[in-house]
Design a protein around this motif. Sequence first.
Motif, mmCIF file in Angstrom:
data_model
loop_
_atom_site.group_PDB
_atom_site.id
_atom_site.type_symbol
_atom_site.label_atom_id
_atom_site.label_comp_id
_atom_site.label_asym_id
_atom_site.label_seq_id
_atom_site.Cartn_x
_atom_site.Cartn_y
_atom_site.Cartn_z
ATOM 1 N N ALA A 158 -9.154 16.847 -17.592
ATOM 2 C CA ALA A 158 -9.247 17.983 -16.532
ATOM 3 C C ALA A 158 -8.714 19.227 -16.928
ATOM 4 N N GLU A 159 -7.648 19.027 -17.872
ATOM 5 C CA GLU A 159 -7.003 20.308 -18.605
ATOM 6 C C GLU A 159 -7.998 21.089 -19.358
ATOM 7 N N GLN A 160 -8.821 20.129 -20.223
ATOM 8 C CA GLN A 160 -9.836 20.670 -21.193
ATOM 9 C C GLN A 160 -10.923 21.526 -20.465
ATOM 10 N N LEU A 161 -11.216 21.133 -19.089
ATOM 11 C CA LEU A 161 -12.042 21.781 -18.245
ATOM 12 C C LEU A 161 -11.637 23.160 -17.765
ATOM 13 N N VAL A 162 -10.258 23.002 -17.338
ATOM 14 C CA VAL A 162 -9.426 24.515 -17.028
ATOM 15 C C VAL A 162 -9.337 25.243 -18.164
ATOM 16 N N GLN A 163 -9.070 24.891 -19.344
ATOM 17 C CA GLN A 163 -9.024 25.669 -20.455
ATOM 18 C C GLN A 163 -10.495 26.094 -21.132
ATOM 19 N N LYS A 164 -11.442 25.406 -20.652
ATOM 20 C CA LYS A 164 -12.724 25.798 -21.072
ATOM 21 C C LYS A 164 -12.812 25.256 -22.538
ATOM 22 N N THR A 165 -12.269 24.149 -22.734
ATOM 23 C CA THR A 165 -12.441 23.650 -24.314
ATOM 24 C C THR A 165 -13.434 22.251 -24.328
ATOM 25 N N MET A 166 -13.945 21.987 -22.957
ATOM 26 C CA MET A 166 -15.013 21.159 -22.830
ATOM 27 C C MET A 166 -16.242 21.717 -22.596
ATOM 28 N N LYS A 167 -17.123 21.610 -23.635
ATOM 29 C CA LYS A 167 -18.458 22.150 -23.786
ATOM 30 C C LYS A 167 -19.722 21.433 -23.130
ATOM 31 N N ARG A 168 -20.240 21.975 -22.177
ATOM 32 C CA ARG A 168 -21.607 21.224 -21.295
ATOM 33 C C ARG A 168 -22.715 22.044 -21.602
ATOM 34 N N THR A 169 -23.542 21.326 -22.274
ATOM 35 C CA THR A 169 -25.127 22.203 -22.609
ATOM 36 C C THR A 169 -25.922 21.522 -21.726
ATOM 37 N N TYR A 170 -26.840 22.253 -20.962
ATOM 38 C CA TYR A 170 -27.897 21.749 -20.308
ATOM 39 C C TYR A 170 -29.269 22.419 -20.802
ATOM 40 N N GLN A 171 -30.341 21.748 -20.263
ATOM 41 C CA GLN A 171 -31.584 22.192 -20.611
ATOM 42 C C GLN A 171 -32.147 22.347 -19.289
ATOM 43 N N ALA A 172 -32.885 23.357 -18.982
ATOM 44 C CA ALA A 172 -33.794 23.357 -17.751
ATOM 45 C C ALA A 172 -35.245 24.112 -17.733
ATOM 46 N N LEU A 173 -36.078 23.777 -16.951
ATOM 47 C CA LEU A 173 -37.271 24.324 -17.048
ATOM 48 C C LEU A 173 -37.334 25.351 -15.916
ATOM 49 N N VAL A 174 -37.481 26.374 -15.989
ATOM 50 C CA VAL A 174 -37.328 27.470 -14.830
ATOM 51 C C VAL A 174 -38.669 28.293 -14.668
ATOM 52 N N HIS A 175 -39.032 28.786 -13.375
ATOM 53 C CA HIS A 175 -40.025 29.658 -13.202
ATOM 54 C C HIS A 175 -39.868 30.953 -13.828
ATOM 55 N N GLY A 176 -41.023 31.549 -14.174
ATOM 56 C CA GLY A 176 -40.934 33.090 -14.972
ATOM 57 C C GLY A 176 -40.840 33.077 -16.374
ATOM 58 N N GLU A 177 -41.562 33.952 -16.891
ATOM 59 C CA GLU A 177 -41.492 34.091 -18.382
ATOM 60 C C GLU A 177 -40.335 35.173 -18.731
ATOM 61 N N ILE A 178 -39.075 34.411 -19.404
ATOM 62 C CA ILE A 178 -38.069 35.258 -19.536
ATOM 63 C C ILE A 178 -38.348 35.869 -21.141
ATOM 64 N N ALA A 179 -38.337 37.511 -20.899
ATOM 65 C CA ALA A 179 -38.760 37.917 -22.201
ATOM 66 C C ALA A 179 -37.710 38.176 -23.269
ATOM 67 N N HIS A 180 -36.475 37.872 -22.989
ATOM 68 C CA HIS A 180 -35.369 38.274 -23.830
ATOM 69 C C HIS A 180 -35.202 36.686 -24.434
ATOM 70 N N GLU A 181 -34.319 36.594 -25.437
ATOM 71 C CA GLU A 181 -34.038 35.500 -26.266
ATOM 72 C C GLU A 181 -32.989 34.715 -25.714
ATOM 73 N N LYS A 182 -31.956 35.420 -25.079
ATOM 74 C CA LYS A 182 -30.510 34.912 -24.683
ATOM 75 C C LYS A 182 -30.170 35.860 -23.648
ATOM 76 N N GLY A 183 -28.819 35.363 -23.093
ATOM 77 C CA GLY A 183 -28.411 36.271 -22.153
ATOM 78 C C GLY A 183 -26.977 35.533 -21.583
ATOM 79 N N MET A 184 -26.293 36.331 -20.713
ATOM 80 C CA MET A 184 -25.052 35.748 -20.039
ATOM 81 C C MET A 184 -25.017 36.301 -18.847
ATOM 82 N N ILE A 185 -24.970 35.138 -17.696
ATOM 83 C CA ILE A 185 -24.817 35.479 -16.426
ATOM 84 C C ILE A 185 -23.386 35.533 -16.136
#
Length: 303
Positions: A158-185
């Motif tokens: 739980a402390e790793q979640l708080v400190q953001k040292t646990m890394k979780r990577t997902y893959q998704a299929l989304v609607h729409g063609e995203i023109a740029h290669e990467k981004g941050m929301i």
Amino acid sequence: MTKNKYIVREEDHKSRIDKLLADQNREISRSRVQSWITDAYVTVNGKPVKANYKCQQGDLIEWIIPKAEPLSLVPEAIALDIVYEDKDILVVNKPKGMVVHPSAGHQHGTLVHALLYHCTDLSGINGVERPGIVHRLDKDTSGLLVVAKHDEAHQQLAEQLVQKTMKRTYQALVHGEIAHEKGMIEAPIGRDPKDRQKMSVVENGKEAITHFRVLRAYPDYSHVECQLETGRTHQIRVHMKYIGYPIVGDPKYGPRKTLQANGQVLHAKELRFYHPISKQPMHFSTDLPAYFQELLAYIQKLY
């Protein structure tokens, strides 16, 4: 049971006591803290208070973390895809359609019921209905999650979640063609003021940051990889909708006209953390589930 103490500091002045204690016990949910307050496990200056008590600078808060109740859930012989297991933790590849823990309308067939059948030793920090559960996945989100077998492991994870040292990577299929290669929301998430069953980007919400990378774009769809920096409820689903690319099949945040997927096409593909006891780096990865691969193949044929 050990009595914990905290003297309210200037920066905590006028904070609600339930929120303040949840912040002090980050592995504990706010609703559980509220139950402690209701059951008089919490006092301020020696007296019980209500959950909405506004703390004053210099207040002495004392609280006891009650021992977890004996588990009353009935174990169920449900097959588990166990990716890794030792005496401290389990890493499970959860299938699409499985609820993680019991809740209203889901009293049987959850991951917790399956875990209890598989092993009797699970951490009790999150109470009777969530033994071992450090983080969750939505019912229709498949993929990796780590389970704690005892409280020390749970607290460390739980402390790793708080400190953001646990890394979780997902893959998704989304609607729409995203023109740029990467981004941050970076957009705060809270309860949707118009629909309490949904989350949304709201001005007074909690900090939420999602990084994404486009793996392949098609004229009407994009296959993306998302990495969570924070872990808000429905975070990827809400954020992708917010930037105009809702997840395919998402009944809550996506369009009505979508590909048939029986829920959002979202898979927790990679998980990185430090072992809670040995401190060794751990890295796990899974293949995309069959339903996800079939949808990708279908879209590739379209274009």
